[in-house]
Design a protein around this motif. Structure first.
Motif, PDB file in Angstrom:
ATOM      1  N   ARG A   1       5.939   2.860   9.438  1.00  0.00           N
ATOM      2  CA  ARG A   1       5.362   4.143   9.017  1.00  0.00           C
ATOM      3  C   ARG A   1       3.839   4.123   9.134  1.00  0.00           C
ATOM      4  N   VAL A   2       3.225   2.982   8.820  1.00  0.00           N
ATOM      5  CA  VAL A   2       1.776   2.896   8.962  1.00  0.00           C
ATOM      6  C   VAL A   2       1.390   2.969  10.437  1.00  0.00           C
TER       7      VAL A   2
ATOM      8  N   THR B   1      -4.507   9.172  11.230  1.00  0.00           N
ATOM      9  CA  THR B   1      -4.587   9.587   9.829  1.00  0.00           C
ATOM     10  C   THR B   1      -5.215   8.465   8.999  1.00  0.00           C
ATOM     11  N   GLN B   2      -6.277   8.800   8.269  1.00  0.00           N
ATOM     12  CA  GLN B   2      -6.941   7.805   7.409  1.00  0.00           C
ATOM     13  C   GLN B   2      -6.094   7.570   6.168  1.00  0.00           C
ATOM     14  N   TYR B   3      -6.132   6.342   5.650  1.00  0.00           N
ATOM     15  CA  TYR B   3      -5.376   6.040   4.445  1.00  0.00           C
ATOM     16  C   TYR B   3      -6.096   4.953   3.650  1.00  0.00           C
ATOM     17  N   THR B   4      -5.706   4.885   2.379  1.00  0.00           N
ATOM     18  CA  THR B   4      -6.186   3.811   1.507  1.00  0.00           C
ATOM     19  C   THR B   4      -5.014   2.896   1.202  1.00  0.00           C
ATOM     20  N   LEU B   5      -5.260   1.590   1.246  1.00  0.00           N
ATOM     21  CA  LEU B   5      -4.205   0.610   1.047  1.00  0.00           C
ATOM     22  C   LEU B   5      -4.497  -0.215  -0.197  1.00  0.00           C
TER      23      LEU B   5
ATOM     24  N   ILE C   1       0.866  -0.358  -1.539  1.00  0.00           N
ATOM     25  CA  ILE C   1       0.885   1.100  -1.649  1.00  0.00           C
ATOM     26  C   ILE C   1      -0.056   1.652  -0.592  1.00  0.00           C
ATOM     27  N   VAL C   2       0.455   2.596   0.227  1.00  0.00           N
ATOM     28  CA  VAL C   2      -0.354   3.254   1.245  1.00  0.00           C
ATOM     29  C   VAL C   2      -0.455   4.724   0.869  1.00  0.00           C
ATOM     30  N   LEU C   3      -1.702   5.212   0.720  1.00  0.00           N
ATOM     31  CA  LEU C   3      -1.938   6.598   0.300  1.00  0.00           C
ATOM     32  C   LEU C   3      -2.642   7.325   1.440  1.00  0.00           C
TER      33      LEU C   3
ATOM     34  N   THR D   1       1.501  -8.132 -16.466  1.00  0.00           N
ATOM     35  CA  THR D   1       0.444  -7.259 -15.947  1.00  0.00           C
ATOM     36  C   THR D   1       0.441  -7.347 -14.438  1.00  0.00           C
ATOM     37  N   VAL D   2      -0.458  -6.551 -13.801  1.00  0.00           N
ATOM     38  CA  VAL D   2      -0.532  -6.495 -12.363  1.00  0.00           C
ATOM     39  C   VAL D   2      -1.997  -6.415 -11.939  1.00  0.00           C
ATOM     40  N   SER D   3      -2.282  -7.001 -10.791  1.00  0.00           N
ATOM     41  CA  SER D   3      -3.619  -6.939 -10.204  1.00  0.00           C
ATOM     42  C   SER D   3      -3.524  -6.272  -8.843  1.00  0.00           C
ATOM     43  N   PHE D   4      -4.585  -5.516  -8.487  1.00  0.00           N
ATOM     44  CA  PHE D   4      -4.607  -4.794  -7.219  1.00  0.00           C
ATOM     45  C   PHE D   4      -5.910  -5.071  -6.480  1.00  0.00           C
ATOM     46  N   GLY D   5      -5.792  -5.142  -5.143  1.00  0.00           N
ATOM     47  CA  GLY D   5      -6.934  -5.111  -4.243  1.00  0.00           C
ATOM     48  C   GLY D   5      -6.846  -3.878  -3.386  1.00  0.00           C
ATOM     49  N   VAL D   6      -7.974  -3.173  -3.204  1.00  0.00           N
ATOM     50  CA  VAL D   6      -7.957  -1.864  -2.552  1.00  0.00           C
ATOM     51  C   VAL D   6      -8.980  -1.860  -1.421  1.00  0.00           C
ATOM     52  N   THR D   7      -8.620  -1.204  -0.310  1.00  0.00           N
ATOM     53  CA  THR D   7      -9.563  -0.984   0.784  1.00  0.00           C
ATOM     54  C   THR D   7      -9.152   0.255   1.548  1.00  0.00           C
TER      55      THR D   7
END
Length: 590
Positions: free
Chosen positions: A416-417, A425-429, A480-482, A514-520
Motif C-alpha cells: 500500500r505504501v 502522496t506524502q505521508y508521515t510514518l 502507522i502510515v498517515l 507502555t509504548v514508544s514511537f519514532g516519527v518521520t
C-alpha cells in the motif's frame, strides 16, 4: 322403456367393437403383406448396392495398378537409356524408387485379384495372378542390369520384361472392361429393386395415410405439450446460463443481491420476491433485496431469524396456495396487504441454510411449477456465488492481515505504501514498539502477551482515520502510515494513542504496559526503506530517553547511538529491547 333402450344399445356397442377388431385385424394383415412385398425388394436392392460398392473398390484397385505399372515402365525405359553410357553411376535414390514401384505393384495386384474373385470374376483374377508372377520374374532378372551390373543377355532380358509388361497392361485393360460391365449390371439391379420397393412403399404409405392422420390427431396434443416443456426447459437453461455469467462477474456480496433484484421481475413477473439472509451471528434475518415497485406492493415476510422460518428449518421448498388455509405459514397470515399465496425457497451457503427466498402472489393463485424452478435456480446460483465471494474475501483477509491482531501484515503495508509513492502522496510514518514486552510475556505468559497485542491493535485502529494504515510489523513492533498528514498532527494522534492505552489499562484484565514511537515524514526521504529507517532511529532515541514517549526524527539529539551500539546500563546493546529490569506490572484486576 329405459331398460329396452339399454338393451338396444348393447348390440350396437358390440357391433362397433367387432368392427373395430375386424378393421384392426385387416390393417394388421395388410401391414404384414405390404411389409413383405416392400422389404423383399429393399433387401435385394441393399444387397445389390453392397455389390456395387465392392465393384467400385475393384475399379479403384485396377486404376491404381495401371498407374503403378505405367510409373514402373517409365522408370525402366529411363534406366535402359542409360545402359549405353560407359560405367553409369548408380543412384541409390533412383534404385529405391524402382524397388518401391515393384512393391506397390505386387500389393495392388494381390488386392485386385481378391476384388475380382469377390465380383465373380475368378478366372480373370487367377489369370492376373499368373501373368503377374511372370512379370515379377522378368523384373527380378532385369534388376541386376538396372543396378549397373554387366551381362551378355541385355537385349533378351529387356525384351522379356517388355513382353511381360505388355501382357500385364493388356490384362488390366481387359479387367477394366469386365469390372465396368459387372458394375453397370449391379447398378441396374439395385435401381430395379429399389424402384420396386419404392413403389410398394408408396402404396403402403397410402394405406397408412388414414392411420397416420388419426395418430396425428391423437398424439398432436402430446407433442405440443412436449414441445412446450422443451421450450420452457430451454428458457430456464438460458436464464440459468445468463445469470451464472452475470454472477461470475460480481466481486462483492451486495453485487449478487443487486443482480437478483434485476433478474427476478423478468423470470417471475407475477410474483413479488425478496431474499432474507442471516447476519454474521446467524441470529437475525436481514432483507438483501426485494422486487416491489410500490404499485400493489405486498407486505414483506416478518420472520426474524432462521430458527423461526419453516423453510429454513425444513431445508426444502414450501408452497402455500393461500394464506387463509389452516396449514399456511404463520408469517403469511394477517398481513396488512391482505391474503396471498407464497413459495419459500431455502438458501444454503457452504452447506448451511442461512436464508430464504420468499415470493408472494395473488391469493388462491399459487406460483406455477415453472416459477418455483426459476426461484430455485436463482437461489442456488446466488448461494453458490455468495459462498465463493465470502471464501475469497476470507482468504484475501487472511493473506493481507496479521492473524493475531487483524491489522495489516508487513507485506500488505509495503504494497500500500508503494501505491502512495506511485501516486506521489506524502505521508508521515510512525514506528512503535511495546516497552518491556518480553518481560510481560515471561512474567504473565504468552496468553497475556497476545491479549496485550490485540488490545493495543484495537486502540490504534480506533484512534486513526479510516484512510490511515496500521500494521503489525513483527513481534511487538507496529507501523502507522498517515497519508497527507503533517508530523505535528501525527504526533498528536500518537499521543492520543498513548492516552487511550493508559485509559483502557485502568479497566484491568491486562498487565500494564507502555509504548514508544519514532516519527518521520516521507518528504525527507526518497524511499520507504529510508523513511522506515529514520523512524526506527527515532524509536531508538525514545527508548534511550526512557521509553513511553513519542520522538520526531527531525529533533533527534546528536548523541543518539546507532543500532547495535551498547549504552551504559544496557548490557544487551539495543535499548529498544527489554534489557533494563523493571518491576513487574500489577496483577490484572478481577
Amino acid at each position: 322403456m329405459n331398460s329396452g333402450a339399454v338393451f338396444e344399445r348393447e348390440p350396437g356397442l358390440m357391433r362397433a367393437r367387432r368392427m373395430i377388431l375386424t378393421l384392426g385385424a385387416l390393417l394388421l394383415m395388410t401391414t404384414m403383406v405390404s411389409a413383405f412385398f416392400s422389404i423383399s425388394p429393399m433387401v435385394s436392392g441393399q444387397r445389390a448396392l453392397k455389390q456395387v460398392g465392392r465393384d467400385d473398390l475393384a475399379r479403384h484397385y485396377v486404376g491404381e495398378l495401371r498407374t503403378t505399372l505405367s510409373d514402373w515402365q517409365l522408370f525402366v525405359e529411363q534406366r535402359i537409356a542409360l545402359l549405353s553410357a560407359t560405367a553409369p553411376k548408380i543412384d541409390p535414390v533412383d534404385l529405391a524408387k524402382g524397388t518401391q514401384h515393384i512393391a506397390d505393384e505386387q500389393s495392388q495386384a494381390q488386392d485386385l485379384a481378391k476384388a475380382l474373385r469377390a465380383m465373380g470374376l475368378s478366372a480373370v483374377g487367377s489369370n492376373l495372378e499368373f501373368v503377374n508372377a511372370k512379370f515379377f520374374k522378368t523384373v527380378t532378372d532385369l534388376a541386376p542390369l538396372l543396378a549397373g551390373a554387366s551381362t551378355a543377355s541385355i537385349l533378351g532380358l529387356i525384351a522379356a520384361e517388355r513382353t511381360a509388361f505388355a501382357r500385364m497392361w493388356s490384362l488390366t485393360a481387359n479387367a477394366v472392361e469386365q469390372v465396368t460391365q459387372v458394375t453397370t449390371a449391379d447398378r441396374q439391379r439395385a435401381t430395379d429393386h429399389l424402384g420396386t420397393g419404392g413403389t410398394v412403399v408408396v402404396v403402403l404409405d397410402g394405406l397408412f395415410a388414414t392411420a397416420v392422420l388419426i395418430g396425428t390427431v391423437v398424439f398432436g396434443q402430446r407433442a405440443r405439450q412436449r414441445e412446450h416443456s422443451q421450450r420452457t426447459a430451454m428458457r430456464r437453461l438460458r436464464f440459468e446460463t445468463v445469470l451464472q455469467q452475470a454472477l461470475d462477474m460480481s466481486t462483492a456480496e451486495p453485487d449478487v443481491y443487486d443482480l437478483l433484484r434485476e433478474a427476478m421481475p423478468a423470470a417471475v413477473p407475477n410474483l413479488q420476491v425478496e431474499m432474507l439472509v442471516a447476519d454474521s451471528s446467524r441470529a437475525h434475518f436481514r432483507r438483501t433485496f426485494h422486487t416491489a415497485d410500490g404499485a400493489g406492493e405486498r407486505s414483506g415476510c416478518g420472520v426474524l431469524s432462521p430458527q423461526e422460518c419453516p423453510a429454513t428449518i425444513r431445508a426444502h421448498t414450501l408452497v402455500f396456495p393461500s394464506s387463509r388455509v389452516l396449514d399456511a405459514c404463520p408469517y403469511l397470515k394477517h398481513r396488512p396487504s391482505g391474503d396471498c399465496s407464497a413459495v419459500c425457497v431455502p438458501v444454503s451457503v457452504a452447506g448451511k441454510t442461512v436464508g430464504v427466498t420468499h415470493a408472494t402472489g395473488a391469493d388462491n393463485n399459487p406460483p406455477t411449477e415453472d416459477d418455483i424452478r426459476y426461484l430455485e435456480i436463482a437461489s442456488r446460483k446466488a448461494s453458490e456465488r455468495v459462498a465463493m465471494v465470502r471464501a475469497f474475501e476470507k482468504s484475501e483477509m487472511q493473506a493481507h492481515s496479521d492473524p493475531l491482531t487483524g491489522l495489516l501484515n508487513r507485506r500488505s503495508l509495503e504494497d500500500r505504501v508503494r501505491d502512495l509513492h506511485y501516486e506521489a502522496t506524502q505521508y508521515t510514518l510512525a514506528y512503535g514498539d511495546l516497552d518491556h514486552f518480553k518481560i510481560l510475556n515471561d512474567t504473565y505468559g504468552h496468553d497475556a502477551g497476545d491479549q496485550a497485542l490485540r488490545m493495543f491493535a484495537t486502540i490504534m485502529r480506533d484512534s486513526v482515520r479510516p484512510s490511515d494504515m496500521v500494521a503489525r510489523y513483527g513481534g511487538e513492533e507496529f507501523v502507522i502510515v498517515l497519508p497527507d498528514c503533517s508530523t505535528e498532527v501525527a504526533i498528536a494522534v500518537l499521543e492520543r494513542v498513548r492516552e487511550n492505552l493508559a485509559l483502557t489499562l485502568t479497566a484491568g484484565g491486562v498487565p500494564a504496559f507502555t509504548v514508544s514511537f519514532g516519527v518521520t515524514s516521507s518528504t525527507r526521504h526518497s524511499t520507504f526503506a529510508e523513511t522506515l529507517a529514520a523512524a526506527d532511529q527515532a524509536l531508538l532515541a525514545a527508548k534511550v530517553a526512557g521509553r513511553n514517549r513519542v520522538i520526531l526524527a527531525d529533533r533527534l539529539p546528536t548523541d543518539v547511538p546507532t543500532l547495535g551500539t551498547t549504552q551504559p546500563g544496557d548490557p544487551h546493546g539495543d535499548p529498544r529491547r527489554d534489557t533494563p529490569p523493571i518491576a513487574p506490572a500489577p496483577a490484572p484486576r478481577s
